[in-house]
Design a protein around this motif. Structure first.
Motif, PDB file in Angstrom:
ATOM      1  N   THR A 102      -1.415   6.941  -6.891  1.00 15.30           N
ATOM      2  CA  THR A 102      -1.031   5.907  -5.935  1.00 15.30           C
ATOM      3  C   THR A 102       0.337   5.329  -6.266  1.00 15.30           C
ATOM      4  O   THR A 102       1.177   5.132  -5.376  1.00 15.30           O
ATOM      5  CB  THR A 102      -2.100   4.800  -5.915  1.00 15.30           C
ATOM      6  N   LEU A 103       0.571   5.071  -7.542  1.00 17.52           N
ATOM      7  CA  LEU A 103       1.886   4.582  -7.965  1.00 17.52           C
ATOM      8  C   LEU A 103       2.967   5.609  -7.663  1.00 17.52           C
ATOM      9  O   LEU A 103       4.054   5.271  -7.172  1.00 17.52           O
ATOM     10  CB  LEU A 103       1.871   4.254  -9.458  1.00 17.52           C
ATOM     11  N   GLU A 104       2.687   6.870  -7.941  1.00 18.46           N
ATOM     12  CA  GLU A 104       3.678   7.932  -7.723  1.00 18.46           C
ATOM     13  C   GLU A 104       4.047   8.074  -6.245  1.00 18.46           C
ATOM     14  O   GLU A 104       5.098   8.621  -5.921  1.00 18.46           O
ATOM     15  CB  GLU A 104       3.139   9.259  -8.263  1.00 18.46           C
ATOM     16  N   THR A 109       1.619  -2.095  -5.838  1.00 14.89           N
ATOM     17  CA  THR A 109       0.514  -3.052  -5.862  1.00 14.89           C
ATOM     18  C   THR A 109      -0.582  -2.552  -4.931  1.00 14.89           C
ATOM     19  O   THR A 109      -0.295  -2.073  -3.836  1.00 14.89           O
ATOM     20  CB  THR A 109       0.962  -4.453  -5.396  1.00 14.89           C
ATOM     21  N   ILE A 110      -1.838  -2.690  -5.361  1.00 16.74           N
ATOM     22  CA  ILE A 110      -2.961  -2.365  -4.491  1.00 16.74           C
ATOM     23  C   ILE A 110      -4.063  -3.400  -4.679  1.00 16.74           C
ATOM     24  O   ILE A 110      -4.146  -4.068  -5.707  1.00 16.74           O
ATOM     25  CB  ILE A 110      -3.541  -0.959  -4.764  1.00 16.74           C
ATOM     26  N   ARG A 111      -4.901  -3.515  -3.664  1.00 18.65           N
ATOM     27  CA  ARG A 111      -6.126  -4.309  -3.776  1.00 18.65           C
ATOM     28  C   ARG A 111      -7.291  -3.336  -3.694  1.00 18.65           C
ATOM     29  O   ARG A 111      -7.382  -2.544  -2.758  1.00 18.65           O
ATOM     30  CB  ARG A 111      -6.192  -5.336  -2.633  1.00 18.65           C
ATOM     31  N   ASP A 112      -8.174  -3.364  -4.678  1.00 14.79           N
ATOM     32  CA  ASP A 112      -9.333  -2.471  -4.692  1.00 14.79           C
ATOM     33  C   ASP A 112     -10.541  -3.257  -4.194  1.00 14.79           C
ATOM     34  O   ASP A 112     -10.888  -4.303  -4.756  1.00 14.79           O
ATOM     35  CB  ASP A 112      -9.582  -1.932  -6.103  1.00 14.79           C
ATOM     36  N   HIS A 329      -6.165   9.776  -2.570  1.00 14.00           N
ATOM     37  CA  HIS A 329      -5.260   8.873  -3.270  1.00 14.00           C
ATOM     38  C   HIS A 329      -3.893   9.546  -3.406  1.00 14.00           C
ATOM     39  O   HIS A 329      -3.788  10.729  -3.696  1.00 14.00           O
ATOM     40  CB  HIS A 329      -5.820   8.521  -4.640  1.00 14.00           C
ATOM     41  N   GLY A 330      -2.862   8.782  -3.165  1.00 12.42           N
ATOM     42  CA  GLY A 330      -1.512   9.324  -3.176  1.00 12.42           C
ATOM     43  C   GLY A 330      -0.996   9.655  -1.792  1.00 12.42           C
ATOM     44  O   GLY A 330       0.199   9.914  -1.626  1.00 12.42           O
ATOM     45  N   THR A 331      -1.895   9.629  -0.797  1.00 11.14           N
ATOM     46  CA  THR A 331      -1.476   9.828   0.598  1.00 11.14           C
ATOM     47  C   THR A 331      -1.583   8.516   1.377  1.00 11.14           C
ATOM     48  O   THR A 331      -1.642   8.514   2.609  1.00 11.14           O
ATOM     49  CB  THR A 331      -2.318  10.908   1.298  1.00 11.14           C
ATOM     50  N   ASN A 332      -1.582   7.407   0.669  1.00 10.58           N
ATOM     51  CA  ASN A 332      -1.798   6.086   1.266  1.00 10.58           C
ATOM     52  C   ASN A 332      -0.844   5.791   2.414  1.00 10.58           C
ATOM     53  O   ASN A 332      -1.210   5.097   3.372  1.00 10.58           O
ATOM     54  CB  ASN A 332      -1.661   4.993   0.204  1.00 10.58           C
TER      55      ASN A 332
END
Length: 417
Positions: A102-104, A109-112, A329-332
């Motif tokens: 997700t960072l990459e 910043t994310i909310r889980d 994840h990573g395609t957000n």
């Protein structure tokens, strides 16, 4: 890079607060914070041996992206059986890997919003302590949910741990207090059923007003925001009347709901990505037809609600629901693209994933825009997302990611010195 100052020059800067594009910009970062940001005509460049210069000519700088709705511990390709038989340590390691992906992708910043066994808190703390790499995580722990609304009901001889349910105001009170004591950053509650469960309907409300207000009161008394999983009209109205801060999904919003959200500064997080992918993959998804049909029906209604809310001026925060089926994840950033397809302007979609999302999370005083005094969370993109929003969905276009003043990802060729 290890320098106490970083100077980024030459690129476009998207000022998401003012809605302006600064063509020839300068950004100065000292330690973990932005100390100057604006036109090169207005900022004097510092000198010294401890300065790293980044030439961003031909590129665009914008705040680090924020995803307001993720599930780090979930793996989209897994079925329920595969998830259940997996050990908690493995789930935690996978969540850590998902955080890095997700960072990459440019999300600082994310909310889980809902993790079993407190995996999200563990990942958050491991990132903060420097053990693993990932975005800043706002964790909610387990969700406040009643029996039958979310988790599948198994025969009594089958025992599943880590899936907590609360079926009275007293149980909700205890669970919410426990989450606060465990150190969560916000509370999540379900006010409607789900689309993916055979016996759970997104059109029903699953708690009473008194029950939801119990969680809201405890969250707010402890300075925490509370988000509501709310699809149908009954669940949405319940969440609004109880005082929840964000509406997750918001499939059916009427004029009164929209007016209430405007008057009370309540945010909408529409989560389009998974149903968009289902639409493309119908018939070859591995998901039961009843789930697909409910999800696609939900999507059509959600598009109408989104468009009405957007046109009225409701604050809309980007949330991908990553971890759900077909939202890896990573395609957000696909969610940003989907909001544009639904009628949002490119600039507003970027604001939705930066300063608006920061407001939804209650952290706009420290991140969400590139402003002096704020955390230096930003990305440098090859291309111009104001002209072509899809550049954000290609990970190789995200050439540099700076989190809290530290360049954590560097791709492409830069003139540095």
């Amino acid at each position: 890079m290890g320098a106490s100052k970083i100077i980024i020059t030459g690129g476009k800067l998207i000022d998401v607060e003012a809605g302006d594009i600064i063509e020839d910009s300068v950004i100065i970062i000292e330690d973990s914070r932005v100390t100057a940001a604006g036109s090169s005509n207005d900022i004097e460049l510092p000198t010294g041996a401890d300065i790293i210069k980044v030439d961003a000519s031909g590129r665009t700088t914008l705040p680090g992206l924020i995803d307001a709705h993720t599930h780090l511990q979930l793996v989209p390709a897994e079925n329920e059986h595969e998830t259940l038989i997996k050990s908690v340590p493995l789930k935690a390691i996978q969540a850590a890997s998902n955080a890095q992906k997700t960072l990459e992708a440019g999300f600082t910043t994310i909310r889980d919003l809902g993790a079993e066994h407190l995996v999200d808190l563990a990942v958050r703390d491991a990132i903060n302590d420097g053990f693993i790499i990932g975005p800043s995580v706002l964790a909610s722990g387990y969700k406040i949910a009643p029996t039958g609304a979310d988790f599948r009901i198994y025969p009594p001889e089958v025992k599943i741990s880590g899936q907590y349910t609360m079926d009275s105001a007293s149980e909700i009170r205890r669970a919410t207090r426990e989450l606060v004591a465990l150190g969560v950053d916000q509370i999540k509650i379900m006010t409607s059923g789900r689309t993916f469960r055979k016996t759970s309907s997104p059109d029903t409300k699953v708690y009473s007003l008194k029950e939801v207000k119990t969680a809201v009161e405890i969250a707010h008394d402890n300075g925490l925001k509370i988000s509501a999983h709310a699809h149908g009209a009954a669940g949405v109205k319940l969440a609004l009347e109880a005082g929840c801060d964000t509406i997750e999904h918001g499939t059916i919003l009427d004029k009164a709901d929209i007016e209430f959200m405007l008057e009370n500064n309540i945010y909408l997080v529409p989560t389009f990505s998974y149903s968009s992918n289902l639409k493309r993959l119908k018939g070859d998804s591995g998901i039961p037809d009843y789930s697909i049909n409910k999800a696609l029906s939900s999507r059509g209604k959600r598009l109408k609600s989104f468009q009405a809310a957007y046109q009225a001026g409701v604050k809309i925060a980007m949330g991908s629901d990553s971890g759900m089926p077909f939202v890896p994840h990573g395609t957000n950033a696909i969610e940003i693209i989907e909001m544009v397809k639904a009628g949002m302007s490119n600039l507003d979609a970027i604001r939705s994933a930066t300063i608006i999302a920061a407001g939804a999370l209650g952290i706009e005083d420290r991140t969400g825009s590139i402003r002096p005094g704020k955390d230096a969370d930003l990305i440098i993109v090859d291309g111009d997302p104001i002209k072509n929003i899809e550049v954000l969905s290609e990970i190789n276009n995200i050439e540099m990611i700076i989190k809290s003043g530290e360049p954590v990802i560097k791709r492409g060729e830069y003139t540095c010195g």
